[in-house]
Design a protein around this motif. Structure first.
Motif, PDB file in Angstrom:
ATOM      1  N   LEU A 314       0.663  -1.011   0.006  1.00 47.75           N
ATOM      2  CA  LEU A 314       0.014  -0.135   0.087  1.00 47.75           C
ATOM      3  C   LEU A 314       1.121   1.296   0.148  1.00 47.75           C
ATOM      4  O   LEU A 314       1.787   1.261   0.679  1.00 47.75           O
ATOM      5  CB  LEU A 314      -0.851   0.145   1.113  1.00 47.75           C
ATOM      6  N   GLY A 315       0.532   2.127  -0.887  1.00 46.62           N
ATOM      7  CA  GLY A 315       1.447   3.340  -0.915  1.00 46.62           C
ATOM      8  C   GLY A 315       2.303   3.352  -2.177  1.00 46.62           C
ATOM      9  O   GLY A 315       2.365   2.362  -3.182  1.00 46.62           O
ATOM     10  N   TYR A 316       2.818   4.293  -2.532  1.00 49.06           N
ATOM     11  CA  TYR A 316       3.521   4.704  -3.786  1.00 49.06           C
ATOM     12  C   TYR A 316       4.797   4.177  -4.109  1.00 49.06           C
ATOM     13  O   TYR A 316       4.997   3.631  -5.025  1.00 49.06           O
ATOM     14  CB  TYR A 316       3.645   6.359  -4.107  1.00 49.06           C
ATOM     15  N   HIS A 317       5.495   3.963  -3.066  1.00 53.72           N
ATOM     16  CA  HIS A 317       6.849   3.450  -3.029  1.00 53.72           C
ATOM     17  C   HIS A 317       7.001   2.292  -2.570  1.00 53.72           C
ATOM     18  O   HIS A 317       6.523   1.713  -1.534  1.00 53.72           O
ATOM     19  CB  HIS A 317       7.904   4.480  -2.219  1.00 53.72           C
ATOM     20  N   PRO A 318       7.597   1.417  -3.418  1.00 61.45           N
ATOM     21  CA  PRO A 318       7.768  -0.118  -2.964  1.00 61.45           C
ATOM     22  C   PRO A 318       8.847  -0.243  -1.850  1.00 61.45           C
ATOM     23  O   PRO A 318       9.440   0.548  -1.503  1.00 61.45           O
ATOM     24  CB  PRO A 318       8.222  -0.888  -4.491  1.00 61.45           C
ATOM     25  N   SER A 319       8.594  -1.317  -1.178  1.00 52.88           N
ATOM     26  CA  SER A 319       9.440  -1.751  -0.361  1.00 52.88           C
ATOM     27  C   SER A 319      10.543  -1.982  -0.688  1.00 52.88           C
ATOM     28  O   SER A 319      10.651  -2.686  -1.743  1.00 52.88           O
ATOM     29  CB  SER A 319       8.669  -2.789   0.945  1.00 52.88           C
ATOM     30  N   GLU A 320      11.578  -2.100   0.247  1.00 51.85           N
ATOM     31  CA  GLU A 320      12.814  -2.795  -0.257  1.00 51.85           C
ATOM     32  C   GLU A 320      12.891  -4.582  -0.475  1.00 51.85           C
ATOM     33  O   GLU A 320      13.568  -4.629  -1.623  1.00 51.85           O
ATOM     34  CB  GLU A 320      14.079  -2.538   0.886  1.00 51.85           C
ATOM     35  N   SER A 321      11.957  -5.117   0.119  1.00 55.35           N
ATOM     36  CA  SER A 321      11.922  -6.308  -0.154  1.00 55.35           C
ATOM     37  C   SER A 321      11.330  -6.685  -1.566  1.00 55.35           C
ATOM     38  O   SER A 321      11.654  -7.443  -2.439  1.00 55.35           O
ATOM     39  CB  SER A 321      10.914  -7.292   0.875  1.00 55.35           C
ATOM     40  N   LEU A 322      10.250  -5.535  -1.668  1.00 58.77           N
ATOM     41  CA  LEU A 322       9.481  -5.651  -3.121  1.00 58.77           C
ATOM     42  C   LEU A 322      10.694  -5.494  -4.290  1.00 58.77           C
ATOM     43  O   LEU A 322      10.775  -5.898  -5.483  1.00 58.77           O
ATOM     44  CB  LEU A 322       8.202  -4.804  -3.189  1.00 58.77           C
ATOM     45  N   ARG A 323      11.429  -4.102  -3.908  1.00 56.65           N
ATOM     46  CA  ARG A 323      12.386  -3.920  -4.878  1.00 56.65           C
ATOM     47  C   ARG A 323      13.547  -4.970  -5.407  1.00 56.65           C
ATOM     48  O   ARG A 323      13.734  -5.368  -6.524  1.00 56.65           O
ATOM     49  CB  ARG A 323      13.059  -2.604  -4.398  1.00 56.65           C
ATOM     50  N   GLU A 324      13.722  -5.550  -4.429  1.00 59.69           N
ATOM     51  CA  GLU A 324      14.706  -6.745  -4.473  1.00 59.69           C
ATOM     52  C   GLU A 324      14.117  -7.954  -5.339  1.00 59.69           C
ATOM     53  O   GLU A 324      14.747  -8.610  -6.294  1.00 59.69           O
ATOM     54  CB  GLU A 324      15.443  -7.360  -3.133  1.00 59.69           C
ATOM     55  N   ALA A 325      13.026  -8.157  -4.948  1.00 59.81           N
ATOM     56  CA  ALA A 325      12.254  -9.549  -5.800  1.00 59.81           C
ATOM     57  C   ALA A 325      12.119  -8.979  -7.118  1.00 59.81           C
ATOM     58  O   ALA A 325      12.138  -9.842  -8.000  1.00 59.81           O
ATOM     59  CB  ALA A 325      10.809  -9.781  -5.026  1.00 59.81           C
ATOM     60  N   LEU A 326      11.731  -7.643  -7.559  1.00 58.48           N
ATOM     61  CA  LEU A 326      11.616  -7.445  -8.828  1.00 58.48           C
ATOM     62  C   LEU A 326      13.103  -7.431  -9.515  1.00 58.48           C
ATOM     63  O   LEU A 326      12.954  -7.544 -10.869  1.00 58.48           O
ATOM     64  CB  LEU A 326      10.997  -5.612  -8.870  1.00 58.48           C
ATOM     65  N   ARG A 327      14.126  -6.739  -8.871  1.00 57.76           N
ATOM     66  CA  ARG A 327      15.319  -6.848  -9.519  1.00 57.76           C
ATOM     67  C   ARG A 327      15.622  -8.339  -9.989  1.00 57.76           C
ATOM     68  O   ARG A 327      16.035  -8.602 -10.918  1.00 57.76           O
ATOM     69  CB  ARG A 327      16.549  -6.596  -8.540  1.00 57.76           C
TER      70      ARG A 327
END
Length: 408
Positions: A314-327
């Motif tokens: 929830l919110g505009y900025h992704p969490s660091e865990s989500l960022r890492e998964a998308l990387r």
């Protein structure tokens, strides 16, 4: 299948939209013309060699006559002899060992560049299963992907089907590691090093991270650092090599590797892959790296098809865990053919957040700054994007693949 996104281009004479079919037909015509040239070279050379072998000349004379055939072809086509030899070697490899790929080339499904990549890989294969897998799947994959993507796919396929051979080749190649220095005429020189893939990736990642972390202004003088990132990386490398006294490789930089758990513990012998499924590396090297006290393990949840499981925040900025998964999921910029490193990309909402788009894996994709700007100004068609990296790849073995001729 990757399709071009030139839907806003128009012919200058009538301003009618350029149809995708027109580009596809132009691509097929070019590929058929390349096939005709390859087929002519092979046919003419075989006919001439048969004629030479039927003579009573001595062996040396026959060998020189065979070489003269190649020279003759090169002169008639106005290309170097090495180019003719490449057509001969690659053409015979594909025609004789992967007939379905040869038919796809004849019908314009594959062009000469892609066929050459397939031929180079076929020459390295040893098992009938691997050869059959390439023959039955390479045309379909190659026709819908860029040459760079096809090259990476071929390496992954070989690593999965012939892991023992990959290990042997890697061990032999590692024995050839060396450094070369060649001097130019303008006061610069080239420094090249042949290294194991994993070490080279670690070096590149450390250089990239260190260059990015350098301050933009000198803290002592306040002057702006006007060097490009590439210049900073070159300066850092020179500094490290001239100042460091280390004599052992100690990987502290980030090197992201995926490997099946059974391969990691040695129950099976599949290869490991660098982030984005780019390069295969021997499982033994990955196991050695895993034993380091500096190694961080991250578990990815995958669905049955090998896709990274969806996550929403929830919110505009992704969490660091989500960022890492998308990387991990994307590997590089998601535009087909773009090889921008994942660390140099932005996370973009496909459907804008202020228009109801969610901050989720389904709505986020990695784009390099150039393609992100194109998307922001409505100049990036969705058809230009490739799907996320799949950690499980499917390929057919044993099912005949038949390519029907495409009407001329």
């Amino acid at each position: 299948m990757f399709r071009c996104f030139f839907e806003h281009l128009f012919y200058a004479d009538d301003m009618s939209p350029i149809a995708d079919d027109a580009f596809a037909e132009a691509r097929r015509r070019r590929a058929r013309a390349e096939f005709a040239e390859w087929d002519l070279v092979l046919t003419h050379r075989e006919r001439e060699i048969a004629r030479i072998d039927a003579t009573d000349d001595v062996l040396l004379s026959k060998e020189l006559a065979r070489r003269a055939v190649t020279l003759e072809i090169a002169q008639r086509l106005r290309i170097p002899e090495n180019s003719v030899w490449r057509i001969i070697v690659q053409g015979e490899e594909v025609r004789d060992r992967t007939p379905a790929v040869w038919v796809a080339f004849r019908d314009g499904v594959l062009d000469a560049r892609r066929v050459g990549l397939i031929a180079d890989m076929v020459a390295k294969l040893h098992t009938p299963k691997a050869l059959e897998a390439v023959d039955q799947n390479a045309a379909e994959y190659g026709s819908g992907h860029t040459p760079g993507e096809l090259r990476a796919w071929l390496k992954r396929l070989r690593a999965r089907l012939e892991p023992e051979k990959l290990n042997d080749d890697a061990a032999h190649a590692t024995e050839q590691r060396h450094v070369e220095i060649s001097h130019n005429d303008d006061g610069t020189s080239w420094l090249s090093a042949l290294l194991p893939t994993g070490v080279a990736v670690a070096v590149g990642n450390r250089l990239r991270a260190a260059a990015k972390a350098l301050p933009k202004t000198d803290p002592d003088t306040g002057e702006r650092d006007r060097r490009t990132r590439e210049q900073k990386k070159a300066d850092l490398l020179a500094h490290w090599l001239t100042c460091s006294e280390g004599t052992q490789t100690d990987i502290r930089a980030e090197i992201a590797i995926t490997i099946d758990s059974t391969d990691l513990i040695g129950l099976t012998h599949g290869a490991a892959f660098t982030r984005g499924h780019r390069e295969p590396i021997p499982a033994a090297w990955a196991r050695e790296l895993a034993a380091s006290e500096h190694t961080l393990f991250r578990r990815l949840g995958l669905d049955p098809f090998g896709n990274v499981m969806d996550t929403t925040k929830l919110g505009y900025h992704p969490s660091e865990s989500l960022r890492e998964a998308l990387r991990w999921r994307d590997g590089t910029c998601r535009v087909a053919g773009c090889q921008a490193d994942i660390r140099d990309t932005d996370l973009d909402h496909e459907l804008a957040y202020d228009r109801g788009g969610t901050t989720s894996a389904d709505n986020l994709r990695s784009l390099c700054r150039k393609h992100h700007n194109m998307k922001s100004h409505d100049h990036l068609d969705r058809r230009s994007l490739r799907p996320p990296v799949q950690f499980v790849e499917c390929y057919a073995v044993g099912t005949p693949v038949v390519y029907r001729p495409v009407p001329a």
